[in-house]
Design a protein around this motif. Structure first.
Motif, PDB file in Angstrom:
ATOM      1  N   UNK A 103     -18.310  58.359  82.185  1.00  0.00           N
ATOM      2  CA  UNK A 103     -17.540  57.765  83.274  1.00  0.00           C
ATOM      3  C   UNK A 103     -17.309  58.727  84.421  1.00  0.00           C
ATOM      4  N   UNK A 104     -17.708  59.953  84.281  1.00  0.00           N
ATOM      5  CA  UNK A 104     -17.512  60.892  85.365  1.00  0.00           C
ATOM      6  C   UNK A 104     -18.288  62.160  85.099  1.00  0.00           C
ATOM      7  N   UNK A 105     -18.107  63.142  85.985  1.00  0.00           N
ATOM      8  CA  UNK A 105     -18.837  64.392  85.813  1.00  0.00           C
ATOM      9  C   UNK A 105     -18.240  65.236  84.701  1.00  0.00           C
ATOM     10  N   UNK A 106     -17.008  64.926  84.288  1.00  0.00           N
ATOM     11  CA  UNK A 106     -16.360  65.698  83.236  1.00  0.00           C
ATOM     12  C   UNK A 106     -16.969  65.424  81.879  1.00  0.00           C
ATOM     13  N   UNK A 107     -16.678  66.277  80.945  1.00  0.00           N
ATOM     14  CA  UNK A 107     -17.072  66.080  79.572  1.00  0.00           C
ATOM     15  C   UNK A 107     -16.051  66.798  78.703  1.00  0.00           C
ATOM     16  N   UNK A 108     -15.951  66.436  77.467  1.00  0.00           N
ATOM     17  CA  UNK A 108     -15.000  67.107  76.612  1.00  0.00           C
ATOM     18  C   UNK A 108     -13.620  66.589  76.863  1.00  0.00           C
ATOM     19  N   UNK A 109     -12.915  67.111  77.861  1.00  0.00           N
ATOM     20  CA  UNK A 109     -11.570  66.634  78.214  1.00  0.00           C
ATOM     21  C   UNK A 109     -11.765  65.237  78.651  1.00  0.00           C
ATOM     22  N   UNK A 110     -12.644  65.260  78.980  1.00  0.00           N
ATOM     23  CA  UNK A 110     -13.602  64.225  79.093  1.00  0.00           C
ATOM     24  C   UNK A 110     -13.030  62.929  78.626  1.00  0.00           C
TER      25      UNK A 110
ATOM     26  N   UNK B 156     -18.873  65.115  70.078  1.00  0.00           N
ATOM     27  CA  UNK B 156     -18.193  65.117  71.379  1.00  0.00           C
ATOM     28  C   UNK B 156     -16.697  64.917  71.207  1.00  0.00           C
ATOM     29  N   UNK B 157     -16.301  64.069  70.254  1.00  0.00           N
ATOM     30  CA  UNK B 157     -14.887  63.827  69.987  1.00  0.00           C
ATOM     31  C   UNK B 157     -14.207  65.108  69.509  1.00  0.00           C
ATOM     32  N   UNK B 158     -14.972  65.970  68.842  1.00  0.00           N
ATOM     33  CA  UNK B 158     -14.445  67.259  68.391  1.00  0.00           C
ATOM     34  C   UNK B 158     -14.519  68.318  69.482  1.00  0.00           C
ATOM     35  N   UNK B 159     -15.053  67.965  70.648  1.00  0.00           N
ATOM     36  CA  UNK B 159     -15.079  68.885  71.777  1.00  0.00           C
ATOM     37  C   UNK B 159     -16.209  69.879  71.777  1.00  0.00           C
TER      38      UNK B 159
ATOM     39  N   UNK C   2     -19.678  70.629  72.841  1.00  0.00           N
ATOM     40  CA  UNK C   2     -20.801  70.209  73.672  1.00  0.00           C
ATOM     41  C   UNK C   2     -22.122  70.763  73.173  1.00  0.00           C
ATOM     42  N   UNK C   3     -22.087  71.995  72.603  1.00  0.00           N
ATOM     43  CA  UNK C   3     -23.315  72.607  72.105  1.00  0.00           C
ATOM     44  C   UNK C   3     -23.893  71.795  70.955  1.00  0.00           C
TER      45      UNK C   3
END
Length: 447
Positions: A86-93, A327-330, A332-333
């Motif tokens: 939904x946006x450029x963010x991820x994680x906090x995402x 991703x839910x666990x944050x 990204x790698x």
């Protein structure tokens, strides 16, 4: 206004959910669809193809009255949108956005759940956003409950449809490959599976409104178009679920639900090795209908998972579900290898905008189970609160190392053994643990 401690307690209070699924509802939705067809014809627009044979969900499968906690619904919504892009963010995402609704609903075990004063106020300004997102949470929570009852010896995974379909089709002009040219598709797939066996897939289309019953009729007619966009196997044999959640400004919340049956949806090809990476493929867009006489039927707009694609699609669903968990666990790698380029792999690699990144560096123990994940601190009624999302550590390590097969075998074996408590006294806050091994928890923040 309730203090923060009272808000946290309210999140785990079980409340009654009214579920409406009748022959009358199915008939009213057919009328709404016919009226929409009439209006489109008057405007010289093409007639939409809708899922035929929508009918009520039997009472034995989906009780007309169900109980859920707000925290469980928010967990379902948060898990569903981890890959929403939904946006450029991820994680906090994206998945943290579910927390903005922690004061939007009210209810208890003696009453029906409905909008709180804050929920009604928000609806005045963000009507479509709030109803759509909360509608997603309620629809998915009930869909998982329904399918688990029907398939008691199976596991139910919810996968975002756009992310899964992008591995085979170019959905927008930004995607590489032959363009589908069709904007209708379900929001989610529910995969019902057992290790080493064919799985069954149900497209799910869900909407929400703050308007009333007639709006739900229109939304369900529209949802039938989205559900019809994906065929798995033979023409018009794919079962589906459609939902419209009515959140009136004054009165109880009601989930309106219909389904379509069919013998399709089975992915009965030999399983691929799920640990192997997934690559984008280019599936020719369109659904091939049943030919009339000797004439070759022209393909209809949509997405067709034909028998030669069953193994690939099962592989896609499993790896997309794994990406949603990491991703839910944050992490990204760990997420990036599970996605293809078209599915948004780049959103989990490289540059992150300031304040939008998360990292898998937190761990907590709930009810004797160790979880690893990410956390977020924000203010709730002027008090700082800490939210934690994560995955059981042993299961997360399998996903971190690419062991999808082992994760699925173990999570299937443990599907009915997870703690059912909703408040952790040592943590001192609400906790929701789902059968996929994910957890969402919140508490007052202590320096």
């Amino acid at each position: 206004m309730k203090n923060t401690a009272e808000v946290l307690r309210d999140l785990v209070e079980p409340s009654n959910i009214a579920v409406h699924s009748t022959l009358q509802l199915a008939g009213d939705v057919s009328v709404a669809a016919a009226e929409d067809d009439k209006q489109r014809k008057a405007k010289d627009l093409d007639r939409l193809r809708r899922k035929p044979g929508l009918c009520p969900v039997p009472a034995k499968d989906l009780c007309r009255l169900a109980q859920l906690t707000t925290w469980d619904v928010l967990h379902s919504f948060g898990r569903a949108i981890t890959l929403a892009r939904r946006g450029a963010g991820r994680g906090l995402a994206e998945h943290w956005s579910c927390l903005k609704y922690n004061q939007a609903l009210t209810g208890n075990s003696d009453s029906f759940i409905g909008l709180s004063a804050e929920g009604r106020e928000t609806a005045d300004y963000y009507k479509a956003l709030q109803s759509g997102e909360l509608g997603t949470g309620f629809a998915l929570a009930l869909a998982k409950r329904l399918l688990s009852r029907r398939y008691p010896n199976h596991f139910v995974s919810i996968v975002p449809a756009d992310t899964a379909l992008r591995a085979g089709w170019a959905l927008t002009s930004r995607d590489s490959g032959p363009k589908s040219g069709y904007r209708y598709r379900p929001q989610f797939f529910a995969e019902v599976w057992r290790p080493g066996e064919p799985s069954r897939v149900f497209p799910i289309a869900c909407k929400g409104n703050h308007s009333g019953l007639s709006a739900s009729h229109t939304q369900l007619a529209s949802a039938s178009t989205h559900a019809e966009a994906v065929h798995i196997g033979a023409w018009d044999e794919t079962p589906c679920l459609v939902f419209s959640t009515e959140l009136p400004l004054d009165g109880p919340l009601t989930v309106h639900a219909l389904e379509a049956g069919g013998s399709g949806g089975w992915l009965d090809a030999p399983e691929r090795v799920l640990d192997h990476e997934l690559e984008d493929v280019n599936v020719y867009p369109g659904i091939r209908p049943i030919a009339q006489s000797d004439n070759t039927a022209e393909p209809e707009p949509g997405y067709h998972v034909s028998p030669d694609l069953y193994g690939w699609f099962q592989h896609t669903l499993a790896r997309t579900a794994a990406a949603g968990l990491t991703a839910f666990a944050g992490d990204t790698r760990a997420t990036a290898p599970y996605l293809t380029k078209r599915q948004g792999q780049r959103h989990f690699t490289g540059f992150t905008h300031a304040a939008t990144g998360s990292v898998q560096d937190a761990r907590h123990r709930f009810f004797g189970v160790e979880f690893v994940g990410t956390d977020h601190v924000f203010r709730l009624n002027r008090k700082r609160v800490e939210a934690f999302s994560g995955v059981a550590e042993d299961l997360f390590r399998h996903l971190e190392e690419g062991r999808v097969e082992k994760y699925r075998r173990e999570v299937y074996a443990r599907r009915s053994t997870w703690p059912r408590d909703v408040w952790a006294s040592r943590w001192d806050g609400p906790v929701s643990i789902h059968p996929d091994g994910s957890v969402l928890a919140m508490r007052l923040f202590h320096d």
